[in-house]
Write an enzyme that holds these catalytic residues in place. Structure first.
Site, PDB file in Angstrom:
ATOM      1  N   HIS A 158       5.336 -17.313  15.010  1.00  0.00           N
ATOM      2  CA  HIS A 158       4.564 -16.679  13.940  1.00  0.00           C
ATOM      3  C   HIS A 158       3.073 -16.951  13.973  1.00  0.00           C
ATOM      4  CE1 HIS A 158       7.848 -14.940  11.566  1.00  0.00           C
ATOM      5  NE2 HIS A 158       8.553 -15.938  12.042  1.00  0.00           N
ATOM      6  N   LYS A 349      -4.013 -12.173  -0.031  1.00  0.00           N
ATOM      7  CA  LYS A 349      -3.290 -12.907   1.016  1.00  0.00           C
ATOM      8  C   LYS A 349      -3.635 -14.375   0.843  1.00  0.00           C
ATOM      9  CE  LYS A 349      -5.536 -10.293   4.087  1.00  0.00           C
ATOM     10  NZ  LYS A 349      -4.424  -9.906   4.943  1.00  0.00           N
ATOM     11  N   ARG A 350      -2.887 -15.288   1.477  1.00  0.00           N
ATOM     12  CA  ARG A 350      -3.232 -16.693   1.405  1.00  0.00           C
ATOM     13  C   ARG A 350      -4.699 -16.894   1.803  1.00  0.00           C
ATOM     14  NH1 ARG A 350       1.002 -20.536   0.697  1.00  0.00           N
ATOM     15  NH2 ARG A 350      -0.729 -21.992   0.838  1.00  0.00           N
ATOM     16  N   LYS A 355      -8.496 -15.691   8.014  1.00  0.00           N
ATOM     17  CA  LYS A 355      -8.373 -14.385   7.357  1.00  0.00           C
ATOM     18  C   LYS A 355      -9.736 -13.869   6.875  1.00  0.00           C
ATOM     19  CE  LYS A 355      -3.550 -15.145   5.878  1.00  0.00           C
ATOM     20  NZ  LYS A 355      -2.823 -13.919   6.278  1.00  0.00           N
ATOM     21  N   THR A 457       1.745  -8.431   7.021  1.00  0.00           N
ATOM     22  CA  THR A 457       2.663  -7.449   6.438  1.00  0.00           C
ATOM     23  C   THR A 457       2.022  -6.826   5.203  1.00  0.00           C
ATOM     24  OG1 THR A 457       3.743  -9.216   5.180  1.00  0.00           O
ATOM     25  CG2 THR A 457       4.793  -8.530   7.246  1.00  0.00           C
ATOM     26  N   LYS A 461       2.118  -2.867   3.571  1.00  0.00           N
ATOM     27  CA  LYS A 461       2.399  -2.510   2.167  1.00  0.00           C
ATOM     28  C   LYS A 461       1.312  -1.588   1.631  1.00  0.00           C
ATOM     29  CE  LYS A 461       4.179  -7.216   1.631  1.00  0.00           C
ATOM     30  NZ  LYS A 461       3.815  -8.564   1.134  1.00  0.00           N
TER      31      LYS A 461
HETATM   32  C1  LIG Z   1       3.072  -9.504   1.753  1.00  0.00           C
HETATM   33  C2  LIG Z   1       2.629 -10.738   1.115  1.00  0.00           C
HETATM   34  C3  LIG Z   1       1.902 -11.687   1.836  1.00  0.00           C
HETATM   35  C4  LIG Z   1       1.489 -11.490   3.265  1.00  0.00           C
HETATM   36  O1  LIG Z   1       0.203 -10.898   3.261  1.00  0.00           O
HETATM   37  P1  LIG Z   1      -0.696 -10.848   4.565  1.00  0.00           P
HETATM   38  O2  LIG Z   1      -1.871  -9.997   4.167  1.00  0.00           O
HETATM   39  O3  LIG Z   1       0.127 -10.185   5.632  1.00  0.00           O
HETATM   40  O4  LIG Z   1      -1.080 -12.246   4.885  1.00  0.00           O
HETATM   41  C5  LIG Z   1       1.497 -12.850   1.194  1.00  0.00           C
HETATM   42  N1  LIG Z   1       1.795 -13.065  -0.106  1.00  0.00           N
HETATM   43  C6  LIG Z   1       2.468 -12.156  -0.842  1.00  0.00           C
HETATM   44  C7  LIG Z   1       2.744 -12.441  -2.287  1.00  0.00           C
HETATM   45  C8  LIG Z   1       2.913 -10.964  -0.266  1.00  0.00           C
HETATM   46  O5  LIG Z   1       3.594 -10.078  -1.005  1.00  0.00           O
END
Ligand SMILES: *Cc1c(COP(=O)(O)O)cnc(C)c1O
Length: 623
Positions: A158, A349-350, A355, A457, A461
């Site tokens: 990952h 995102k985190r 990032k 991911t 979305k």
């Molecule tokens: C989808 C999702 C992530 C992953 O987000 P990335 O932009 O791919 O890092 C992290 N936290 C939550 C709550 C999510 O729904």
């Protein structure tokens, strides 16, 4: 006794197990309900033992992409692996292949009936644990056990960030898992013998590929253990899988190329469209029917509606409704007022340096400075929202949150700016908040340094929910651009090759600072305390990092990012052309269904075909 002791704990945790069965196995319950109950010492010890046992799962380590070599974490990883393998073995033995008597159980069919997918290295102890069970308990010879183990296990990587890779100190194994350590040494010896046979004399290769790393502390490289103990190894987006073969797992790829695969991540369209965005799901179903929900490639049919005025209007209307709904939620829950006619620019995102939330911050400050410089010039209104959790021990991540809220304090309260620019930090970002905000987004920020985001991911979305992406050629963004056409995303900045080139040349942040006046202005404001007047040196660590030791090269992409954001604003003025790109993106998002991902794992790694079982009915999207 109902409502006392253990039941209470169980309820507070939302436990749903069978109470009677649970109690029967609980030593404390046993004490209280048998003659042993008079033994007060036994009762006390039972309470203490239960606390010790429950401590194993009391805390979830909160890091994202960071390895913290804590003893309790290793215990947790072994606990979950041991329980899982006992369950797997018990089920196999109760099948037609099994018997309670080890010598009468045939393990020949085991790899056909059982697949263990190692989701990162966190369950990597499954490999020595399965070997321990097969050799020590089931009395198989080593070669037979090893054949079964490798055909059963497969490994998904990952991340390539070195600080995230698990390398457990040998001294922890010596006290906690001595038998597993012996088994790992045996696996390593046999493995290195084979490597040596293929590359005779190449001692440096042996050192690089060893499961055991020598150094001031001797460590076990868990990714190496996973590769050696698996029949398949995969990354989670095409570019990431290629990077694995070319960099961190290059030696392993040269030794066993047949093991290496790609499985691009996906998201479930039931949660991330039907459930969270029923308005959009509905207008799509009106055009192409509802079969697309379990066969997401059918979204391609929407290409027939790119020029359809009514559909364009419907898509824009659903987005506007979602934006109004989210604006109302923010106002009600957080007393924040935002302009629902502004461009909703989202990065959720985190919080992590790779990032590059900081690149987003530099853009917001640049926009602020531009408004202040020419307050009467037309400006496309934007609401920039950043959300995400920082690991409590990650100082820079917490400072990034502090910077976001500090920029907000200045920008959001400046009367010259008005409602043309806002910077909002979304607290407590989690799935339930993601379900509210993603359907309301116009722009999705996917701006990691090329080569650092394995897949992402969140990007998928947003695409499915009708946001346009501003992003680097990283992770799954590459495949999103391929599916939709690069002209339908806002792609900017360095490619992986450019980052490598810059590494060879040597990245010098100061050069960008000296040559880009707007960047210099922003950095000087951060240094002088413009955004932290009560504590002018508050952001010194951020400034120092960006200027002198930025591993993620924020300044190198600054100019390209700002220019690309100008294109975003320009297109946003033309609702119709913007919405056509949105439709092309939704139509191209079918590849990113987790149905496709799971089907590929099943066929290409586990050797099974998907069952004919019908997928969830559209009125029950969470099933
Ligand atoms: C989808 C999702 C992530 C992953 O987000 P990335 O932009 O791919 O890092 C992290 N936290 C939550 C709550 C999510 O729904």
């Amino acid at each position: 006794m109902e409502g006392q002791g253990g039941d209470d704990v169980e309820k507070r945790r939302g436990g749903v197990g069978n109470g009677a069965i649970r109690r029967k196995r609980d030593p404390l319950w046993h004490c209280l309900t048998t003659g042993l109950g008079v033994n007060v010492g036994g009762y006390i010890q039972a309470v203490l033992d239960r606390n010790l046992a429950e401590n194993i799962s009391r805390v979830l380590y909160p890091n994202d992409n960071f390895f913290e070599g804590k003893e309790l974490r290793l215990k947790q990883e072994y606990f979950v692996v041991a329980a899982t393998l006992q369950d797997i073995i018990r089920r196999f033995k109760s099948s037609k292949f099994g018997s309670r008597d080890p010598v009468r159980t045939s393990y020949d069919a085991f790899p056909e009936k059982v697949a263990i997918q190692l989701n990162d290295t966190h369950p990597s102890l499954a490999i020595p644990e399965l070997m321990r069970i097969l050799v020590d308990i089931e009395k198989l010879d080593w070669d037979k056990a090893w054949d079964i183990t490798t055909r059963t296990c497969a490994y998904t990587n990952h991340t390539v960030l070195p600080e995230a890779l698990e390398r457990w100190p040998v001294h922890l194994f010596e006290t906690l898992l001595p038998r597993h350590l012996e088994i790992i040494y045996e696996i390593n010896q046999r493995f290195l013998d084979k490597v040596y046979a293929k590359f005779p004399g190449d001692l440096d290769r042996l050192r690089r590929m060893s499961l055991v790393e020598e150094g001031s502390v001797k460590r076990i490289n868990m990714a190496h253990l996973c590769i050696v103990g698996s029949h398949a190894v995969n990354g989670v987006a095409r570019i990431h899988s290629e990077i694995l073969k070319a960099t961190i797992f290059k030696d392993f790829y040269e030794f066993e190329p047949h093991k290496f695969q790609n499985k691009t991540n996906g998201i479930t369209p039931r949660r991330w469209l039907v459930l969270c965005n029923p308005g959009l799901a509905e207008i799509i179903a009106e055009r192409i029917g509802e079969d697309y929900i379990s066969d997401l490639d059918q979204l391609k049919k929407l290409l027939n509606f790119v020029e359809d005025e009514a559909f364009i209007r419907d898509v824009a209307k659903v987005k506007q409704e979602n934006k109004l709904k989210f604006a109302a939620y923010l106002e009600k829950e957080y007393k924040v007022k935002i302009n629902p006619n502004s461009l909703f620019d989202l990065q959720v995102k985190r919080i992590h340096e790779y990032k590059r939330q900081l690149l987003n911050c530099l853009h917001v400050i640049t926009l602020y400075n531009r408004i202040k410089r020419e307050p009467n010039k037309h400006f496309v209104p934007r609401t920039v929202m950043i959300g995400g959790k920082a690991a409590p021990g990650y100082h820079m991540a917490k400072m990034i949150i502090k910077l976001i809220t500090s920029i907000g304090d200045i920008v959001n309260n400046d009367p010259v700016v008005g409602d043309r620019l806002k910077m909002i930090f979304l607290e407590n970002y989690r799935v339930s908040l993601a379900e509210k905000i993603i359907p309301a987004a116009d722009l999705s920020e996917q701006i990691s340094t090329a080569g650092t985001e394995a897949s992402g991911t969140g990007n998928m979305k947003f695409m499915l929910n009708g946001a346009l992406t501003i992003g680097t050629m990283d992770g799954a963004n590459v495949e999103m651009a391929e599916e939709a056409g690069e002209e339908n995303l806002f792609i900017f900045g360095m490619r992986v090759e450019d980052v490598e080139e810059l590494d060879r040349k040597g990245y010098c942040a100061k050069d960008y600072y000296d040559h880009i006046p707007e960047l210099k202005q922003v950095m000087d404001q951060l240094s002088s305390g413009f955004f932290s007047p009560k504590q002018p040196d508050l952001f010194k660590d951020i400034v120092n990092m960006l200027m002198y030791h930025d591993r993620f090269k924020v300044f190198a992409d600054y100019e390209a990012y700002i220019k690309c954001q100008e294109k975003v604003s320009l297109l946003y003025k033309n609702t119709k052309e913007w919405t056509k790109k949105v439709i092309r993106n939704i139509a191209a998002s079918g590849k990113f269904s987790s149905d496709r991902t799971i089907t590929e794992y099943a066929r290409e790694i586990w050797g099974v075909e998907p069952s004919r079982q019908k997928l969830a009915a559209p009125d029950d999207p969470r099933e």
